[in-house]
Design an enzyme around this catalytic site. Sequence first.
Site, PDB file in Angstrom:
ATOM      1  N   LYS A  95       0.816  -1.205   0.000  1.00 31.32           N
ATOM      2  CA  LYS A  95       0.000   0.000   0.000  1.00 31.32           C
ATOM      3  C   LYS A  95       0.850   1.254   0.000  1.00 31.32           C
ATOM      4  O   LYS A  95       0.451   2.266  -0.574  1.00 31.32           O
ATOM      5  CB  LYS A  95      -0.970   0.011   1.193  1.00 31.32           C
ATOM      6  CG  LYS A  95      -2.108  -0.979   1.027  1.00 31.32           C
ATOM      7  CD  LYS A  95      -3.245  -0.700   1.994  1.00 31.32           C
ATOM      8  CE  LYS A  95      -4.374  -1.694   1.800  1.00 31.32           C
ATOM      9  NZ  LYS A  95      -5.368  -1.639   2.878  1.00 31.32           N
TER      10      LYS A  95
ATOM     11  N   LYS B  68      -7.298 -13.572  -9.249  1.00 31.98           N
ATOM     12  CA  LYS B  68      -8.456 -13.700  -8.361  1.00 31.98           C
ATOM     13  C   LYS B  68      -9.476 -12.587  -8.643  1.00 31.98           C
ATOM     14  O   LYS B  68      -9.078 -11.456  -8.946  1.00 31.98           O
ATOM     15  CB  LYS B  68      -7.942 -13.579  -6.922  1.00 31.98           C
ATOM     16  CG  LYS B  68      -8.882 -14.092  -5.879  1.00 31.98           C
ATOM     17  CD  LYS B  68      -8.210 -14.017  -4.512  1.00 31.98           C
ATOM     18  CE  LYS B  68      -9.198 -13.477  -3.515  1.00 31.98           C
ATOM     19  NZ  LYS B  68      -8.620 -12.978  -2.295  1.00 31.98           N
TER      20      LYS B  68
ATOM     21  N   LYS C 260     -12.220  -7.014  -5.434  1.00 27.94           N
ATOM     22  CA  LYS C 260     -12.960  -5.756  -5.268  1.00 27.94           C
ATOM     23  C   LYS C 260     -12.222  -4.612  -5.945  1.00 27.94           C
ATOM     24  O   LYS C 260     -12.810  -3.633  -6.341  1.00 27.94           O
ATOM     25  CB  LYS C 260     -13.053  -5.390  -3.779  1.00 27.94           C
ATOM     26  CG  LYS C 260     -13.932  -6.274  -2.954  1.00 27.94           C
ATOM     27  CD  LYS C 260     -14.382  -5.562  -1.677  1.00 27.94           C
ATOM     28  CE  LYS C 260     -13.316  -5.542  -0.591  1.00 27.94           C
ATOM     29  NZ  LYS C 260     -13.799  -4.954   0.667  1.00 27.94           N
TER      30      LYS C 260
END
Length: 333
Positions: A115, A197, A200
Amino acid sequence: MEKKVIYSAVQPTSQLTLGNYLGAVNNWLKIQDDEQNDCIFAVADLHSLTIRRAPEEVESRTLSLLAQFLAFGLDEKKNVIYVQSHVAAHTRLAWILNCYTYVGEMARMTQFKDKSAKHADNVNMGLMDYPVLMAADILLYDTNLVPVGVDQLQHLEITRDIAIRFNNIYGETFKVPEALLGRAGAKIMSLSDPLAKMSKSDPNPMGRINVLDSEADIVKKFKRAVTDSEAVIAYDPEKKPGVSNLLTILAAVEGVTPEQAAAECEGMMYGHLKLRVADAVAAMLKPVRENYAALMGDKAYLLDMARRGAEKAAARADKTLARASKAVGLLVD
Ligand code: TRP
């Protein structure tokens, strides 16, 4: 027999996907119905502040996630459902735990490194401290089990390390939680890139089905799902990842194995298979969509529900906070 405390929290960042639904949500619905379990579900709004967002967005997504929880069928009578920032004990315990967590440990966390690279202009203290707040979430409720995906396993490990470290200094204060790893099988891949995968945060919206997508969007996305050029329906994730992903989805919706789904669809054209899967998914999500719309139309109810949940959560969390506060020598009345 003592019940098992199972703690789950989700950040209110974006809508959950079909992958979350078939992986996590289905499992939540199962565990809430087991009398042996004492389940707690939180909207981790404080965690979501680590990435800069507009205040209206934080607010609307928090409400939306609460409504999604209920729309899935989570029941406030069977579980504690609440918003993290409504229970002050979380940040207070996080502060105490901060003093037993090393900067080096936090700097090494994979998610922190990812991040900070992705949001290089906003590497704030919250981003670094994220796992400590998560440890506080979990430890406040004497949690036995935390359902986690592999991406959160490292955070659970550090939670255990912090709890054990604290207990070694001050005596048994925290219950040391364990991971409840998801059952294999329901790993859903992106429709546009079946080797990745379904996520979101996938930048390609065609790759993921959101739990609140309209029927038309669901059909459109499945129609464009990436397959292969063989025109043979078989479950073989290595050689036929796209078709196998469709079969995995169909199997998870119908509660059968992917091999059984393959046998059921043998000889179909790919176009037909895609529609078949799209219809099954749309039918499964229809009640979720409808419940969600009704709940979002009643904000007062959602806020009330959140308040009731927070009261129940706080009563439990405050006891643990008092125990930890006392252990380190803070004056507890
Ligand atoms: N970090 C988790 C995620 O991004 C959300 C979370 C916050 C959480 N606190 C938690 C998950 C406590 C489990 C337990 O998915």
